[in-house]
Design an enzyme around this catalytic site. Structure first.
Site, PDB file in Angstrom:
ATOM      1  N   ASP A  50       0.936  -1.184   0.042  1.00  0.00           N
ATOM      2  CA  ASP A  50       0.024   0.180   0.015  1.00  0.00           C
ATOM      3  C   ASP A  50       0.917   1.354  -0.314  1.00  0.00           C
ATOM      4  O   ASP A  50       1.914   1.244   0.789  1.00  0.00           O
ATOM      5  CB  ASP A  50      -0.795   0.011   1.373  1.00  0.00           C
ATOM      6  CG  ASP A  50      -2.370   0.418   0.894  1.00  0.00           C
ATOM      7  OD1 ASP A  50      -2.446   0.873  -0.105  1.00  0.00           O
ATOM      8  OD2 ASP A  50      -3.078   0.306   1.802  1.00  0.00           O
ATOM      9  N   ASP A  79     -10.423 -20.464 -41.462  1.00  0.00           N
ATOM     10  CA  ASP A  79      -9.699 -21.322 -40.597  1.00  0.00           C
ATOM     11  C   ASP A  79      -8.746 -22.565 -41.358  1.00  0.00           C
ATOM     12  O   ASP A  79      -8.485 -22.200 -42.666  1.00  0.00           O
ATOM     13  CB  ASP A  79     -10.246 -22.056 -39.531  1.00  0.00           C
ATOM     14  CG  ASP A  79      -9.666 -22.183 -38.125  1.00  0.00           C
ATOM     15  OD1 ASP A  79      -8.822 -23.178 -38.013  1.00  0.00           O
ATOM     16  OD2 ASP A  79      -9.672 -21.285 -37.021  1.00  0.00           O
ATOM     17  N   ASP A  80      -8.228 -23.484 -40.783  1.00  0.00           N
ATOM     18  CA  ASP A  80      -7.440 -24.512 -41.388  1.00  0.00           C
ATOM     19  C   ASP A  80      -7.896 -25.013 -42.619  1.00  0.00           C
ATOM     20  O   ASP A  80      -9.225 -25.232 -42.712  1.00  0.00           O
ATOM     21  CB  ASP A  80      -7.260 -25.552 -40.098  1.00  0.00           C
ATOM     22  CG  ASP A  80      -5.920 -26.318 -40.389  1.00  0.00           C
ATOM     23  OD1 ASP A  80      -5.359 -26.121 -41.623  1.00  0.00           O
ATOM     24  OD2 ASP A  80      -5.322 -27.023 -39.713  1.00  0.00           O
ATOM     25  N   TRP A 124      -2.775 -16.966 -35.670  1.00  0.00           N
ATOM     26  CA  TRP A 124      -1.480 -17.686 -35.694  1.00  0.00           C
ATOM     27  C   TRP A 124      -1.664 -18.778 -34.626  1.00  0.00           C
ATOM     28  O   TRP A 124      -1.677 -18.438 -33.450  1.00  0.00           O
ATOM     29  CB  TRP A 124      -0.536 -16.792 -35.244  1.00  0.00           C
ATOM     30  CG  TRP A 124       0.939 -17.249 -35.218  1.00  0.00           C
ATOM     31  CD1 TRP A 124       1.422 -18.252 -34.717  1.00  0.00           C
ATOM     32  CD2 TRP A 124       2.120 -16.354 -35.958  1.00  0.00           C
ATOM     33  NE1 TRP A 124       2.790 -18.612 -34.804  1.00  0.00           N
ATOM     34  CE2 TRP A 124       3.191 -17.426 -35.753  1.00  0.00           C
ATOM     35  CE3 TRP A 124       2.300 -15.495 -36.680  1.00  0.00           C
ATOM     36  CZ2 TRP A 124       4.567 -17.223 -36.238  1.00  0.00           C
ATOM     37  CZ3 TRP A 124       3.469 -15.239 -37.298  1.00  0.00           C
ATOM     38  CH2 TRP A 124       4.531 -16.191 -37.016  1.00  0.00           C
ATOM     39  N   ASP A 125      -1.534 -20.091 -35.012  1.00  0.00           N
ATOM     40  CA  ASP A 125      -1.904 -21.086 -34.181  1.00  0.00           C
ATOM     41  C   ASP A 125      -0.701 -21.895 -33.784  1.00  0.00           C
ATOM     42  O   ASP A 125       0.468 -21.773 -34.617  1.00  0.00           O
ATOM     43  CB  ASP A 125      -2.878 -22.118 -34.974  1.00  0.00           C
ATOM     44  CG  ASP A 125      -3.691 -23.063 -34.099  1.00  0.00           C
ATOM     45  OD1 ASP A 125      -3.504 -23.181 -32.996  1.00  0.00           O
ATOM     46  OD2 ASP A 125      -4.800 -23.580 -34.387  1.00  0.00           O
ATOM     47  N   ASN A 185       0.012 -25.937 -32.492  1.00  0.00           N
ATOM     48  CA  ASN A 185      -0.608 -27.179 -31.997  1.00  0.00           C
ATOM     49  C   ASN A 185       0.161 -28.238 -31.486  1.00  0.00           C
ATOM     50  O   ASN A 185      -0.475 -29.324 -31.509  1.00  0.00           O
ATOM     51  CB  ASN A 185      -1.545 -27.294 -33.214  1.00  0.00           C
ATOM     52  CG  ASN A 185      -2.730 -26.827 -33.365  1.00  0.00           C
ATOM     53  OD1 ASN A 185      -3.817 -26.785 -32.518  1.00  0.00           O
ATOM     54  ND2 ASN A 185      -2.911 -26.108 -34.532  1.00  0.00           N
ATOM     55  N   CYS A 191      -3.240 -18.222 -30.909  1.00  0.00           N
ATOM     56  CA  CYS A 191      -3.797 -19.462 -30.378  1.00  0.00           C
ATOM     57  C   CYS A 191      -2.876 -20.382 -30.559  1.00  0.00           C
ATOM     58  O   CYS A 191      -2.040 -20.448 -31.065  1.00  0.00           O
ATOM     59  CB  CYS A 191      -4.959 -19.655 -31.696  1.00  0.00           C
ATOM     60  SG  CYS A 191      -5.592 -21.294 -31.344  1.00  0.00           S
ATOM     61  N   ASP A 221     -10.018 -24.289 -26.814  1.00  0.00           N
ATOM     62  CA  ASP A 221     -10.987 -25.077 -27.881  1.00  0.00           C
ATOM     63  C   ASP A 221     -12.266 -25.627 -27.367  1.00  0.00           C
ATOM     64  O   ASP A 221     -12.982 -26.051 -28.169  1.00  0.00           O
ATOM     65  CB  ASP A 221     -10.457 -26.233 -28.635  1.00  0.00           C
ATOM     66  CG  ASP A 221      -9.153 -25.885 -29.599  1.00  0.00           C
ATOM     67  OD1 ASP A 221      -9.125 -24.785 -29.969  1.00  0.00           O
ATOM     68  OD2 ASP A 221      -8.425 -26.691 -29.722  1.00  0.00           O
TER      69      ASP A 221
HETATM   70  C1  DGJ Z   1      -6.592 -25.384 -32.926  1.00  0.00           C
HETATM   71  C2  DGJ Z   1      -7.354 -24.229 -32.994  1.00  0.00           C
HETATM   72  O1  DGJ Z   1      -7.614 -23.920 -31.380  1.00  0.00           O
HETATM   73  C3  DGJ Z   1      -8.917 -24.331 -33.441  1.00  0.00           C
HETATM   74  O2  DGJ Z   1      -9.463 -22.881 -33.252  1.00  0.00           O
HETATM   75  C4  DGJ Z   1      -8.367 -24.439 -34.991  1.00  0.00           C
HETATM   76  O3  DGJ Z   1      -8.033 -23.517 -35.527  1.00  0.00           O
HETATM   77  C5  DGJ Z   1      -7.649 -25.727 -35.202  1.00  0.00           C
HETATM   78  N1  DGJ Z   1      -6.260 -25.795 -34.374  1.00  0.00           N
HETATM   79  C6  DGJ Z   1      -7.183 -25.766 -36.607  1.00  0.00           C
HETATM   80  O4  DGJ Z   1      -6.302 -27.089 -37.008  1.00  0.00           O
END
Ligand code: DGJ
Length: 757
Positions: free
Chosen positions: A85, A384-385, A495-496, A498, A544, A566
């Site tokens: 504080d 998307d993809d 921009w993913d 995975n 993402c 997701d």
């Molecule tokens: C994972 C993402 O979270 C989804 O929203 C989607 O874009 C898939 N990949 C596509 O392969």
């Protein structure tokens, strides 16, 4: 790491503090006198937030309701003195003491400790020198104050290893940004094995509890609470990216803090690679938080003249509980972190094709969806993809960023033109750091992936990770994206990422340079984002990572929004979004309205419930609109129009988490209030109907108590006798009685100030 432009030093002090073994009283006195002379009042320029008391050798940073202080003791050690504080300007903090490590004294915790000289705490820096020496003792050397930035330079007691600690206090929120630059000015190389951004020390006490965010794919940002006991709690990612499992954020309460009351210290790390935050309580009740690069498998070699910039660790203090802490953080992110800070534009309502079509995208199908999306008021259409290379499913195509000629015989131009003609802008999904072994890129450059030679390359989702740390890979990734943006009118990239790292080898560089991958990869990732934005100033980007695997204050410097999960089930999203908002502003929290039953858990919910859940963040539509009835489309159109009228409040106002969705709570509620208190928006959700009540009472917060607010429903009803206009005091003190009937019912209301006192 990327650095903001170096600022001009306007006030610099330099004192040579000699090694302990050389020091006797006369020398210490001399150093003290020298320090006092150099810091005469004329030279003591205090920026708006940072000041130095040269007589007591105490640094102080003040911002909003927060004071942070540290000081140099007679040995030259920089000690944390205070964080909490705001203190009175006249308060004199006790001068820093000499600490005897043998006594395990806790009244002099170091601000940034090297591992050496008997340190027992979690160190900030650990190094090995070529002669095998691993002792590092950092003492004050000099400091500079430049506006809001304070830089304190430490030096090892015998070797020319320098650490410059950077502090920038935000006067509006009291959030302090801390980081360190480690510099090798010796004549030989050295290996850093631990390089933290900061140590934070709390006032010694036992009554602390920790909140943090843990989770998994589809269940990110789950809030956890535990009391802090002697020992350490480690929050981390060893996966090369931020991760779904833990978010680089903490909050620590002293005593029984609640959403509205109590003392809460909080912090978040700005780094999208492997990271670690440890929260430890030592035997003398000192609680210390340390965070930065994850020291697991870390090794960063510094050759003579080289330096390493750590990530930034942001920290703040709230005396108004967890709600206050979040609001300070949100404000800070909006005004200091986001790429368009301090005035980030409102997020457009977007449509995303993923749940509707999966990989099965083509020109005609996307145009059909675009027409429907435009008809309900969507502003940005995102494909998307599935649009590139030989991408039919997740087995092939990543790495080959050319438009698939069968799906789009005339390229992307006709679709983009149609999207524009419908009054929307166009966005595209990419996953540029990845490659499928079944791709032209991998066939041409199998050596471009992260790997250990002669060892298997573990695949995940049939993909491998390009080594972005390599200059030619960085150039390729930047090149394909730049070309895509040059050739097509694209306003937005999703921009993913995975998969997480495995076998993190970089065989092309010398063995003692290979672990630099952990830093260089992320630096290059950031620099690509930055360079793309510079070259394409209208471009916006979403981060993402298979959902919320890359959400942190590092990436938020370069992206405008993030994909939290997701899991698009609107009920599960309530707790994901609740946890998310502890650390991150709702402005960046993309939330789609999708189909029911939901693909993730088959839950059935009404369209209005789905809208109200998603309207708490940045609204998107992720459904197969071809399956929506005319009535669904009409509801959607109305909801989107209403959302647009209040999105400024939801995205950039002050968030109050009125009733938590965690635990066995039957219901939950949030409220967002405009900064000028002219408008508020409340969302109320019934989770499971139990022993039906006539109505649920919800008490608002943050309104102007003397002003009159008119209530307008987005969806739902109040009990009959409720007023349609009342004072802020009424809505906060008496509350509103919301009729909710049956599982997954929901309501939303807008409060507009119609008269001021
Ligand atoms: C994972 C993402 O979270 C989804 O929203 C989607 O874009 C898939 N990949 C596509 O392969």
């Amino acid at each position: 790491m990327l650095q903001a432009a170096q600022l001009r030093v306007v006030d610099e002090e330099r004192v040579h503090v000699r090694p302990k073994c050389l020091r006797g009283r006369p020398r210490a006195l001399l150093a003290f006198l020298l320090l006092s002379i150099l810091a005469s009042p004329a030279q003591q320029k205090t920026g708006p937030t940072a000041s130095f008391d040269s007589a007591r050798k105490v640094f102080r940073l003040d911002g909003a309701n927060v004071t942070y202080a540290m000081g140099v003791n007679a040995h030259g050690e920089l000690q944390s003195l205070y964080w909490g504080d705001r203190l009175a300007a006249t308060d004199a903090l006790p001068a820093p003491r000499i600490v005897s490590f043998a006594d395990e004294m806790n009244d002099g915790p170091q601000e940034y400790s090297g591992w050496g000289g008997g340190t027992l705490d979690e160190p900030a820096l650990k190094a090995t020198f070529p002669d095998g020496n691993r002792d590092l003792v950092l003492h004050y050397a000099s400091h500079a104050i430049d506006g809001d930035e304070l830089r304190v330079t430490l030096r090892d007691i015998s070797r020319d290893v320098y650490v410059t600690l950077k502090y920038r206090m935000d006067s509006a929120t009291g959030v302090l940004a801390r980081s360190a630059v480690i510099e090798n000015r010796t004549a030989d190389k050295l290996m850093l094995e631990q390089a933290e951004a900061a140590n934070w020390n709390l006032p010694a006490s036992t009554d602390y509890s920790l909140r943090y965010l843990a989770g998994r794919w589809g269940g990110e940002f789950q809030l956890q609470t535990q009391s802090i006991q002697p020992g350490s709690v480690v929050l981390e990612s060893r996966r090369g990216s931020t991760g779904h499992q833990s978010s680089p954020w903490f909050a620590i309460a002293r005593g029984p803090a609640t959403e509205t009351e109590g003392s809460v210290w909080f912090g978040a790390l700005g780094w999208s690679g492997s990271w670690r935050i440890t929260v430890g309580q030592d035997p003398m009740q000192q609680v210390r938080i340390t965070g930065g690069f994850n020291p697991f498998d870390f090794g960063y070699q510094l050759k003579p003249g080289e330096s390493l910039q750590t990530p930034v660790f942001y920290g703040g203090f709230s005396s108004t509980g967890f709600g206050g802490a979040s609001r300070q953080m949100h404000r800070y992110e909006l005004t200091n972190i986001l790429p368009q800070a301090p005035h980030p534009p409102l997020r457009p309502v977007l449509y995303n094709s993923w749940e509707a079509t999966k990989f099965d995208v083509d020109e005609k199908g996307q145009e059909q969806l675009a027409e429907k999306a435009a008809s309900i008021g969507v502003e940005r259409f995102v494909m998307d993809d599935g649009w590139f290379g030989q991408r039919k499913d997740d087995h092939a195509g990543l790495g080959d960023w050319y438009v698939n000629p069968e799906k789009f015989p005339h390229g992307l131009a006709p679709l983009i033109a149609q999207v524009h003609a419908l009054g929307m802008d166009f966005g595209l999904w990419v996953e540029p750091e990845m490659v499928n072994p079944d791709s032209d890129l991998y066939r041409k450059h199998p050596d471009w992936v992260i790997n250990f030679p002669g060892r298997p390359r573990s695949e995940s989702r049939n993909q491998l990770i390009l080594n972005l740390a390599r200059p030619e890979v960085r150039a390729y990734v930047f090149g394909v994206l730049d070309q895509l943006l040059n050739e097509n009118d694209i306003s937005f990239l999703k921009w993913d990422l995975n998969r997480v790292w495995a076998e993190p080898g970089w065989p092309e560089v010398a063995p003692d340079e290979q672990k630099k991958l952990y830093v260089q990869y992320i630096d290059n990732y950031y620099s690509i984002l930055q360079d793309l934005r510079k070259k394409h100033p209208r471009l916006e980007i979403e981060s993402c990572s298979g959902g919320g695997g890359r959400v942190d204050l590092g990436v938020l410097h370069y992206v405008d929004e993030v994909w939290p999960s997701d899991n698009t089930d609107p009920f599960d999203r309530l707790s994901i979004q609740d946890g998310f908002t502890y650390a991150y502003t709702p402005s960046v929290m993309m939330a789609w309205v999708t189909d029911s039953p939901n693909w993730y858990n088959q839950r059935v919910t009404s369209l209005s419930y789905r809208f109200l859940s998603s309207m708490q963040g940045s609204l998107g539509i992720g459904a197969n609109l071809n399956k929506w009835s005319a009535e669904d489309l009409a509801v959607a159109k109305e909801m989107i129009a209403t959302y647009k009228s209040v999105r400024g409040v939801v995205q950039q106002g002050s968030l109050y988490r009125l009733v938590s969705p965690r635990g066995n709570s039957e219901m939950s509620a949030t409220e967002s209030v405009a900064e000028d208190k002219s408008t508020a928006v409340a969302f109320v959700f019934l989770h499971s109907q139990q022993m039906r009540y006539p109505a649920r009472r919800v008490f608002l917060e943050g309104l102007d108590r003397n002003a009159i607010y008119k209530i307008r429903p987005i969806y739902g009803h109040l009990l009959d006798h409720e007023p349609t206009a009342a004072s802020g005091a009424y809505w906060m003190g008496n509350g509103l009685s919301v009729i909710l009937n049956g599982d997954y019912d929901a309501a939303g209301f807008i409060f507009e100030r119609v008269a001021r006192p």
